[in-house]
Design a protein around this motif. Structure first.
Motif, PDB file in Angstrom:
ATOM      1  N   UNK A   1      -9.993  -1.168   5.089  1.00  4.71           N
ATOM      2  CA  UNK A   1      -9.026  -1.970   5.855  1.00  4.71           C
ATOM      3  C   UNK A   1      -9.648  -3.305   6.269  1.00  4.71           C
ATOM      4  N   UNK A   2      -8.914  -4.397   6.039  1.00  7.93           N
ATOM      5  CA  UNK A   2      -9.481  -5.708   6.334  1.00  7.93           C
ATOM      6  C   UNK A   2      -8.777  -6.402   7.492  1.00  7.93           C
ATOM      7  N   UNK A   3      -7.921  -5.685   8.195  1.00 12.73           N
ATOM      8  CA  UNK A   3      -7.229  -6.280   9.329  1.00 12.73           C
ATOM      9  C   UNK A   3      -8.236  -6.692  10.399  1.00 12.73           C
TER      10      UNK A   3
ATOM     11  N   UNK B   1      -4.476  -5.533   4.986  1.00 15.01           N
ATOM     12  CA  UNK B   1      -3.783  -6.540   5.787  1.00 15.01           C
ATOM     13  C   UNK B   1      -3.718  -7.898   5.087  1.00 15.01           C
ATOM     14  N   UNK B   2      -4.660  -8.157   4.210  1.00 17.43           N
ATOM     15  CA  UNK B   2      -4.666  -9.444   3.517  1.00 17.43           C
ATOM     16  C   UNK B   2      -3.740  -9.457   2.298  1.00 17.43           C
TER      17      UNK B   2
ATOM     18  N   UNK C   1       1.744  -6.475   2.048  1.00 11.88           N
ATOM     19  CA  UNK C   1       1.601  -5.912   3.402  1.00 11.88           C
ATOM     20  C   UNK C   1       2.199  -6.866   4.429  1.00 11.88           C
TER      21      UNK C   1
ATOM     22  N   UNK D   1       0.738  -8.206  10.367  1.00 12.72           N
ATOM     23  CA  UNK D   1      -0.158  -7.097  10.746  1.00 12.72           C
ATOM     24  C   UNK D   1      -1.064  -7.458  11.914  1.00 12.72           C
ATOM     25  N   UNK D   2      -1.545  -8.700  11.966  1.00 10.49           N
ATOM     26  CA  UNK D   2      -2.436  -9.113  13.054  1.00 10.49           C
ATOM     27  C   UNK D   2      -1.717  -9.090  14.399  1.00 10.49           C
TER      28      UNK D   2
ATOM     29  N   UNK E   1      -5.041   2.952   4.798  1.00  8.04           N
ATOM     30  CA  UNK E   1      -4.889   1.839   3.850  1.00  8.04           C
ATOM     31  C   UNK E   1      -5.487   2.214   2.506  1.00  8.04           C
ATOM     32  N   UNK E   2      -4.778   1.893   1.443  1.00 13.12           N
ATOM     33  CA  UNK E   2      -5.347   1.981   0.103  1.00 13.12           C
ATOM     34  C   UNK E   2      -5.431   0.570  -0.464  1.00 13.12           C
ATOM     35  N   UNK E   3      -6.415   0.357  -1.309  1.00 13.04           N
ATOM     36  CA  UNK E   3      -6.788  -1.017  -1.661  1.00 13.04           C
ATOM     37  C   UNK E   3      -5.854  -1.682  -2.656  1.00 13.04           C
TER      38      UNK E   3
ATOM     39  N   UNK F   1      -9.245   7.029   0.414  1.00 13.60           N
ATOM     40  CA  UNK F   1      -9.798   5.779   0.939  1.00 13.60           C
ATOM     41  C   UNK F   1     -11.265   5.622   0.592  1.00 13.60           C
TER      42      UNK F   1
END
Lengths: 358, 155
Positions: free
Chosen positions: A23-25, B70-71, B75, B87-88, B107-109, A16
């Protein structure tokens, strides 16, 4: 394959850190601080503003019942500074501890009460235990942990709840923590997972809270579902003795459920504590709702009923409030509570809190 | 008669072609080509793994479940298929888990990062576009994606 490996998240964490995008959540839980591989520290802090109304909060000394210091004085209270740390030295071991500094600072200071939000500062040992995961279906826990009765008691920290005031049935009918042993796990059932917890204690509570009656002995169990976001439910059974009344056996049965529709939530808990000796029977329930109204605002409401069998004393409370869940894990709650009878440590009137999780 | 035959042919072609199109635009759940890795995973197993209820494979190898951001559209599709929630919408679940010392899967990008990590890490499981799968990993489940096959551009 690895035998004793680093915990699940540690290996990915290394990769990571090589990625440009974390993480963008937006509503993800806080991640705490990773102080070392497998060691996470987190917590939360809460400040409360209470403007009690009426004579619904009893002081310890019955002679002070009419003293407005106890019942009508508005106050600010830095009520919780909680630190939680867990260490996973291997995938099958976890050590977790939580210390909660309660009522750290109050304005005006020195109410003299020993219960509830007006009590003096106290360092509570909320939890400290070791988990060993033999399989996914069977883990063992030893130490002090939250009593697995109902949903609220195990998930009662301020960032997790919708209201400032905790329902009476989630804390009055049983000691809220156990020092002992637990077997627990999760089993696949049809399209879902069923969680179970079985626990036993012979008393010996570690650092018992001064405002609860610790177990003298206890055993019990809980079945619950948690992975279905639409509907969760649990059933709790317990047989226990309290230290203050060692010869008095209590049998407790409870049920809890939560329905979710979009961002709205409806939840309930009901409990009946029976005492074959005739003393100490109590029962109660609450029904609570949280309805999204705009953006990060929710309207909240709760109706609760609690009754003692021995003398028929009962209390009914009605709560109406609002919650704002801010970004960066802070939550503002404000609510109006009306109680039909005095309950020690249960304020009524205007209550509000600001909580920051980290 | 010829019209009926043509319609039947059209129906057969559409039915025969449907699985291929769905697979091309689907999501592949992947594991590394390592001894002891599972060969197939059902929804209930994946639910336990991505809900952090299941953390050990049968040989006690730690499970390392990997998410995309999440975006990321994959996902979202994966979450809707697995949890019936975006996810939200899983916020309260993960908040509760957090205070019991359980963090969401890391999370991996990018899909390439997932492939690299899964291929190299015993016990790892992730998901990528079906068209992104290569010989580094094995597919243990395929699920439909909302993105059409033509838009399959691993990123």
């Amino acid at each position: 394959m690895l035998g004793l490996a680093a915990p699940a998240s540690t290996q990915a964490q290394t990769l990571l850190q090589e990625q440009p995008q974390p993480e963008t959540l937006p509503d993800a839980p806080p991640v705490g601080w990773q102080l070392a591989p497998g060691l996470t520290v987190s917590g939360y802090a809460t400040g409360q503003f209470l403007a009690p109304l009426g004579d619904t909060e009893l002081p310890d000394n019955p002679g002070d019942v009419n003293n407005t210091q106890f019942s009508r004085r508005a106050r600010f209270n830095l009520s919780h500074l909680s630190a939680i740390a867990w260490w996973e030295p291997a995938a099958d071991w976890k050590l977790l501890g939580e210390i909660d500094l309660q009522n750290i600072a109050q304005l005006p200071s020195g109410s003299g009460a020993q219960y509830g939000a007006a009590a003096s500062a106290y360092v509570a040992l909320e939890r400290v235990y070791a988990d060993y995961r033999a399989t996914d279906a069977l883990s063992f826990r030893a130490g002090k942990f939250l009593t697995p009765i109902g949903h609220w008691n195990q998930d009662h920290s301020d960032p997790q709840t919708w209201t400032v005031l905790r329902p009476l049935i989630s804390q009055a009918a049983f000691p809220t923590s156990v020092t002992g042993l637990m077997a627990f796990g999760s089993l696949p059932m049809a399209d879902q997972w069923l969680d179970y917890q079985l626990y036993a204690s012979n008393g010996g509570e570690w650092r018992p809270s001064p405002w609860t009656h610790p177990f003298d002995s206890a055993f019990g169990g809980r079945l619950s579902t948690s992975l279905n976001p639409d509907f969760k439910m649990g059933v709790s059974l317990s047989r226990f003795f309290e230290r203050e009344t060692p010869g008095n056996e209590f049998l407790l049965a409870g049920v809890d459920a939560a329905w979710t529709l979009g961002r709205a939530e409806l939840s309930m808990e009901a409990m009946h504590r029976r005492s074959p000796g005739g003393q100490g029977g109590e029962r109660g329930w609450f029904l609570q709702g949280a309805l999204p109204v705009a953006g990060r605002w929710w309207l909240t409401g709760r109706q609760e009923y609690y009754r003692r069998d021995v003398d028929g004393w009962s209390s009914r409370s009605t709560l109406i409030g609002a919650v704002y869940k801010g970004v960066d894990h802070w939550t503002f709650k404000i609510e109006w509570v009306q109680l039909s009878a005095r309950v020690v440590g249960q304020p009524a009137g205007l209550l509000s809190s600001l909580t920051l999780a980290f | 008669m010829r019209l009926a035959a043509a319609l039947l042919l059209l129906l057969w072609l559409s039915l025969a072609g449907a699985p291929a199109r769905a697979a091309e635009g689907g999501i592949a759940v992947v594991v590394g080509k390592l001894p002891g890795a599972p060969t197939a995973l059902g929804r209930a197993e994946l639910l336990g793994i991505y809900g952090r209820k299941r953390e050990l494979w049968d040989d006690r190898t730690p499970i390392v479940a990997i998410n995309l951001p999440a975006s990321h559209p994959l996902r979202r599709d994966f979450s809707l298929w697995l949890f019936r929630r975006t996810p939200q919408d899983l916020q309260s679940y993960w908040n509760d888990q957090y205070f019991h010392g359980v963090l969401p899967p890391p999370v991996l990008a990018s899909e390439e990062a997932v492939l690299r990590f899964v291929a190299a890490t015993p016990g790892a499981v992730g998901y990528v576009s079906l068209c992104a799968v290569d010989k580094r990993v094995d597919v243990v489940a395929v699920l439909p994606a909302s993105e059409p096959a033509a838009a399959c551009t691993p990123h």
